[in-house]
Enzyme design. Structure first.
Site, PDB file in Angstrom:
ATOM      1  N   ARG A 120       0.815  -1.237   0.000  1.00  0.00           N
ATOM      2  CA  ARG A 120       0.000   0.000   0.000  1.00  0.00           C
ATOM      3  C   ARG A 120       0.838   1.272   0.000  1.00  0.00           C
ATOM      4  NH1 ARG A 120      -3.155  -3.096   3.696  1.00  0.00           N
ATOM      5  NH2 ARG A 120      -4.856  -4.044   2.564  1.00  0.00           N
ATOM      6  N   LYS A 142       3.557  11.230 -11.583  1.00  0.00           N
ATOM      7  CA  LYS A 142       2.716  10.336 -12.393  1.00  0.00           C
ATOM      8  C   LYS A 142       3.472   9.033 -12.584  1.00  0.00           C
ATOM      9  CE  LYS A 142      -0.222  13.377 -15.131  1.00  0.00           C
ATOM     10  NZ  LYS A 142      -0.536  13.854 -16.494  1.00  0.00           N
ATOM     11  N   GLU A 184      10.070  17.268 -25.216  1.00  0.00           N
ATOM     12  CA  GLU A 184       9.420  17.713 -23.975  1.00  0.00           C
ATOM     13  C   GLU A 184      10.024  19.050 -23.519  1.00  0.00           C
ATOM     14  OE1 GLU A 184       6.765  16.171 -23.085  1.00  0.00           O
ATOM     15  OE2 GLU A 184       6.977  13.987 -23.075  1.00  0.00           O
ATOM     16  N   LYS A 226       7.925  22.686 -14.894  1.00  0.00           N
ATOM     17  CA  LYS A 226       7.063  21.561 -14.504  1.00  0.00           C
ATOM     18  C   LYS A 226       6.689  21.658 -13.032  1.00  0.00           C
ATOM     19  CE  LYS A 226       5.788  16.886 -14.830  1.00  0.00           C
ATOM     20  NZ  LYS A 226       5.861  15.599 -15.484  1.00  0.00           N
ATOM     21  N   GLU A 240      -9.821  24.406 -16.182  1.00  0.00           N
ATOM     22  CA  GLU A 240      -9.168  25.149 -17.279  1.00  0.00           C
ATOM     23  C   GLU A 240      -7.661  25.078 -17.066  1.00  0.00           C
ATOM     24  OE1 GLU A 240     -10.519  26.666 -19.906  1.00  0.00           O
ATOM     25  OE2 GLU A 240     -12.484  25.969 -19.224  1.00  0.00           O
ATOM     26  N   ARG A 243      -2.432  21.281 -15.034  1.00  0.00           N
ATOM     27  CA  ARG A 243      -1.434  20.276 -15.395  1.00  0.00           C
ATOM     28  C   ARG A 243      -1.675  19.663 -16.771  1.00  0.00           C
ATOM     29  NH1 ARG A 243       1.315  15.707 -11.488  1.00  0.00           N
ATOM     30  NH2 ARG A 243       2.634  14.865 -13.142  1.00  0.00           N
ATOM     31  N   ASN A 247       0.430  18.252 -21.538  1.00  0.00           N
ATOM     32  CA  ASN A 247       0.195  17.192 -22.525  1.00  0.00           C
ATOM     33  C   ASN A 247       0.045  17.714 -23.947  1.00  0.00           C
ATOM     34  OD1 ASN A 247       0.265  14.891 -20.800  1.00  0.00           O
ATOM     35  ND2 ASN A 247      -1.639  15.634 -19.913  1.00  0.00           N
ATOM     36  N   HIS A 250       0.331  15.331 -26.859  1.00  0.00           N
ATOM     37  CA  HIS A 250       0.344  13.968 -26.332  1.00  0.00           C
ATOM     38  C   HIS A 250      -0.866  13.141 -26.767  1.00  0.00           C
ATOM     39  CE1 HIS A 250       3.666  15.484 -24.016  1.00  0.00           C
ATOM     40  NE2 HIS A 250       3.799  14.372 -23.325  1.00  0.00           N
ATOM     41  N   HIS A 254       0.078   9.894 -28.332  1.00  0.00           N
ATOM     42  CA  HIS A 254      -0.262   8.589 -27.743  1.00  0.00           C
ATOM     43  C   HIS A 254      -0.961   7.699 -28.769  1.00  0.00           C
ATOM     44  CE1 HIS A 254      -0.171  10.164 -23.314  1.00  0.00           C
ATOM     45  NE2 HIS A 254       1.029   9.970 -23.798  1.00  0.00           N
ATOM     46  N   HIS A 267       8.684   8.001 -27.432  1.00  0.00           N
ATOM     47  CA  HIS A 267       7.644   8.878 -26.888  1.00  0.00           C
ATOM     48  C   HIS A 267       7.811  10.315 -27.411  1.00  0.00           C
ATOM     49  CE1 HIS A 267       4.705  10.448 -24.106  1.00  0.00           C
ATOM     50  NE2 HIS A 267       5.588  11.299 -23.603  1.00  0.00           N
TER      51      HIS A 267
HETATM   52  P1  NAD Z   1      13.171   4.956 -21.829  1.00  0.00           P
HETATM   53  O1  NAD Z   1      12.983   4.852 -20.389  1.00  0.00           O
HETATM   54  O2  NAD Z   1      12.707   3.836 -22.691  1.00  0.00           O
HETATM   55  O3  NAD Z   1      14.710   5.229 -22.120  1.00  0.00           O
HETATM   56  C1  NAD Z   1      15.128   5.370 -23.442  1.00  0.00           C
HETATM   57  C2  NAD Z   1      16.257   4.392 -23.792  1.00  0.00           C
HETATM   58  O4  NAD Z   1      17.493   4.895 -23.288  1.00  0.00           O
HETATM   59  C3  NAD Z   1      16.110   3.003 -23.200  1.00  0.00           C
HETATM   60  O5  NAD Z   1      16.602   2.064 -24.129  1.00  0.00           O
HETATM   61  C4  NAD Z   1      17.005   3.070 -21.987  1.00  0.00           C
HETATM   62  O6  NAD Z   1      17.458   1.810 -21.561  1.00  0.00           O
HETATM   63  C5  NAD Z   1      18.141   3.908 -22.481  1.00  0.00           C
HETATM   64  N1  NAD Z   1      18.888   4.658 -21.503  1.00  0.00           N
HETATM   65  C6  NAD Z   1      18.425   5.251 -20.389  1.00  0.00           C
HETATM   66  N2  NAD Z   1      19.398   5.989 -19.823  1.00  0.00           N
HETATM   67  C7  NAD Z   1      20.501   5.837 -20.597  1.00  0.00           C
HETATM   68  C8  NAD Z   1      21.807   6.366 -20.539  1.00  0.00           C
HETATM   69  N3  NAD Z   1      22.162   7.251 -19.609  1.00  0.00           N
HETATM   70  N4  NAD Z   1      22.689   5.987 -21.481  1.00  0.00           N
HETATM   71  C9  NAD Z   1      22.319   5.128 -22.470  1.00  0.00           C
HETATM   72  N5  NAD Z   1      21.092   4.620 -22.599  1.00  0.00           N
HETATM   73  C10 NAD Z   1      20.184   4.988 -21.663  1.00  0.00           C
HETATM   74  O7  NAD Z   1      12.455   6.268 -22.418  1.00  0.00           O
HETATM   75  P2  NAD Z   1      12.339   7.776 -21.889  1.00  0.00           P
HETATM   76  O8  NAD Z   1      12.310   8.596 -23.108  1.00  0.00           O
HETATM   77  O9  NAD Z   1      13.317   8.067 -20.831  1.00  0.00           O
HETATM   78  O10 NAD Z   1      10.898   7.774 -21.210  1.00  0.00           O
HETATM   79  C11 NAD Z   1       9.736   7.549 -21.976  1.00  0.00           C
HETATM   80  C12 NAD Z   1       8.657   7.064 -21.048  1.00  0.00           C
HETATM   81  O11 NAD Z   1       8.367   8.092 -20.103  1.00  0.00           O
HETATM   82  C13 NAD Z   1       7.352   6.758 -21.754  1.00  0.00           C
HETATM   83  O12 NAD Z   1       6.839   5.554 -21.266  1.00  0.00           O
HETATM   84  C14 NAD Z   1       6.446   7.906 -21.365  1.00  0.00           C
HETATM   85  O13 NAD Z   1       5.093   7.544 -21.339  1.00  0.00           O
HETATM   86  C15 NAD Z   1       6.959   8.221 -19.989  1.00  0.00           C
HETATM   87  N6  NAD Z   1       6.667   9.595 -19.539  1.00  0.00           N
HETATM   88  C16 NAD Z   1       6.168   9.722 -18.281  1.00  0.00           C
HETATM   89  C17 NAD Z   1       5.904  10.979 -17.781  1.00  0.00           C
HETATM   90  C18 NAD Z   1       5.423  11.133 -16.369  1.00  0.00           C
HETATM   91  O14 NAD Z   1       5.066  12.251 -15.982  1.00  0.00           O
HETATM   92  N7  NAD Z   1       5.418  10.084 -15.582  1.00  0.00           N
HETATM   93  C19 NAD Z   1       6.174  12.111 -18.564  1.00  0.00           C
HETATM   94  C20 NAD Z   1       6.689  11.943 -19.840  1.00  0.00           C
HETATM   95  C21 NAD Z   1       6.949  10.654 -20.310  1.00  0.00           C
HETATM   96  N1  GLY Z   2       3.913  14.568 -18.469  1.00  0.00           N
HETATM   97  C1  GLY Z   2       2.693  15.195 -18.075  1.00  0.00           C
HETATM   98  C2  GLY Z   2       2.518  15.355 -16.611  1.00  0.00           C
HETATM   99  O1  GLY Z   2       3.363  15.025 -15.826  1.00  0.00           O
HETATM  100  O2  GLY Z   2       1.490  15.802 -16.189  1.00  0.00           O
END
Ligand code: NAD
Ligand code: GLY
Length: 364
Positions: A120, A142, A184, A226, A240, A243, A247, A250, A254, A267
């Site tokens: 939990r 998130k 982003e 952010k 309105e 946060r 997006n 997005h 998506h 992404h």
């Molecule tokens: P990812 O986590 O897949 O990383 C991208 C690639 O880089 C992977 O292959 C990873 O293994 C590699 N990698 C990571 N760090 C590295 C480094 N220092 N050196 C070499 N390789 C490295 O992708 P991302 O772009 O970091 O994240 C995308 C994800 O984030 C999506 O799932 C998206 O939905 C999510 N996201 C979440 C939020 C949120 O608010 N939670 C916001 C934006 C995106």
């Molecule tokens: N990436 C959008 C949010 O964190 O709200």
């Protein structure tokens, strides 16, 4: 080291940005309930950074249990989440164990959701290692996984206790991933920080050449934007703006990620093409000019990003977009630009204009 604060009352936390932070276990120690962490990473990041980090933790008396997952967006699912739970239970991790995410946004979202739900809820720390995760996903709480029918459809809000962004890790990031994160970064300029957009236009080549000072500045400014947005509307409930504005692009993006299968487009690539759809729709509504649209397109291209979406067909885009979390009572709320640097939520865009924007900004 640069230090920001995300102001959320008693759940406030620092965002630390700088080189060499992975070995600064002293920065982590004050945020632990007990000197024990479960370190979630993946098969790509672990060989690069896990050993050095674990050694630093051990030097200050913190025990680390590594949990290594397969790499990729396609693994942001129940199976990976269960692997985390299995390891936590096998290692008898209790509620005093802090889950640490060492990796990009996929690892951060998975580990964060595991932290939100294991027994939990247990404490959580983000150590983002991609540009995208350092400027966006590690901040704001998130967490979650994908469903085959929709991106990030299952999850929870669960704030970390600390975000530690070691900018040195960006040296090993593939070029395509650097570009993905830049989508982003550009987003913040477009939705709420026009001076930052100007700065990005003046400095994009330095950023893409991985100039350390330029990257650190862009990360800090992105996180500051952010943090302000999240502090004002943590749970994205503002009717309105709020946060939801984070997006931009997005909902369209998506659709590309889900429509093609997770991991086909990165992404940030999908967000970039989706941003062009949102920008084109804003132009069709008379809010932006053709020159504004060309300006956004030019900047995204200088960041190595696509400006045309995958050719799914407008009907498929609309079907996928109808599952978006911003659909309220059947009405799709899109994030559009009223002017450059000024985003709004808008539910009244005519369907034929949405279709036209999709068609003019996708590969056909
Ligand atoms: P990812 O986590 O897949 O990383 C991208 C690639 O880089 C992977 O292959 C990873 O293994 C590699 N990698 C990571 N760090 C590295 C480094 N220092 N050196 C070499 N390789 C490295 O992708 P991302 O772009 O970091 O994240 C995308 C994800 O984030 C999506 O799932 C998206 O939905 C999510 N996201 C979440 C939020 C949120 O608010 N939670 C916001 C934006 C995106
Ligand atoms: N990436 C959008 C949010 O964190 O709200």
């Amino acid at each position: 080291m640069r230090r920001l604060n995300l102001a959320l009352g008693e759940r406030s936390y620092p965002i630390l940005i700088g080189g060499g932070l992975l070995t600064r276990a002293d920065l982590i120690l004050p945020y632990l309930r007990a000197p024990r962490v479960a370190l979630v990473s993946n098969e790509t990041v672990a060989p690069l950074y896990l050993k050095g980090h674990v050694e630093a933790l051990e030097k200050v008396g913190i025990g680390a249990t590594p949990i290594i997952l397969p790499d990729g967006e396609a693994y942001k699912n129940w199976e990976s989440l269960n692997l985390i739970y299995d390891s936590l239970l096998a290692e008898r991790c209790d509620r005093s164990t802090t889950i640490v995410a060492l990796g990009g946004g996929v690892i951060g979202d998975l580990a964060g959701f595991a932290a939100a739900t294991y027994q939990r809820g247990v404490p959580f720390i983000q150590i983002p290692t991609t540009l995208l995760s350092q400027v966006d996903s590690s901040v704001g709480g998130k967490t979650g996984i994908n469903h085959p029918r929709g991106k990030n459809m299952i999850g929870a809000f669960w704030q970390p206790k600390l975000v530690l962004a070691d900018t040195d890790t960006l040296k090993t990031l593939p070029d395509r991933e650097l570009s993905s994160g830049m989508a982003e970064v550009i987003k913040y300029g477009l939705i709420r920080d026009l001076p930052f957009l100007d700065w990005l236009e003046a400095n994009m080549e330095s950023l893409m050449a991985r100039d350390g000072a330029a990257l650190a500045y862009a990360i800090e400014r992105s996180c500051a934007n952010k943090a302000e947005v999240v502090a004002a509307d943590e749970y994205e409930t503002a009717s309105e703006g709020g946060r939801a504005l984070l997006n931009l692009g997005h909902t369209f993006g998506h659709a590309i990620e889900t429509g093609l299968g997770y991991g086909q487009w990165l992404h940030g690539e999908a967000v970039a093409a989706g941003t062009m759809m949102a920008v084109d729709l804003s132009r069709r509504l008379g809010w932006l000019t053709a020159a504004d649209r060309n300006r956004v397109s030019a900047l995204l291209q200088r960041a190595g990003l696509p400006v045309k979406g995958a050719d799914l067909g407008a009907a498929r885009y609309l079907d996928l977009m109808s599952h978006d979390k911003k659909v309220v009572a059947g009405s799709l709320r899109l994030i559009l630009l009223k002017s450059m640097g000024n985003a709004v939520t808008y539910a009244d865009a005519p369907r034929e204009e949405i279709i036209a924007a999709i068609e003019s900004s996708s590969r056909g």
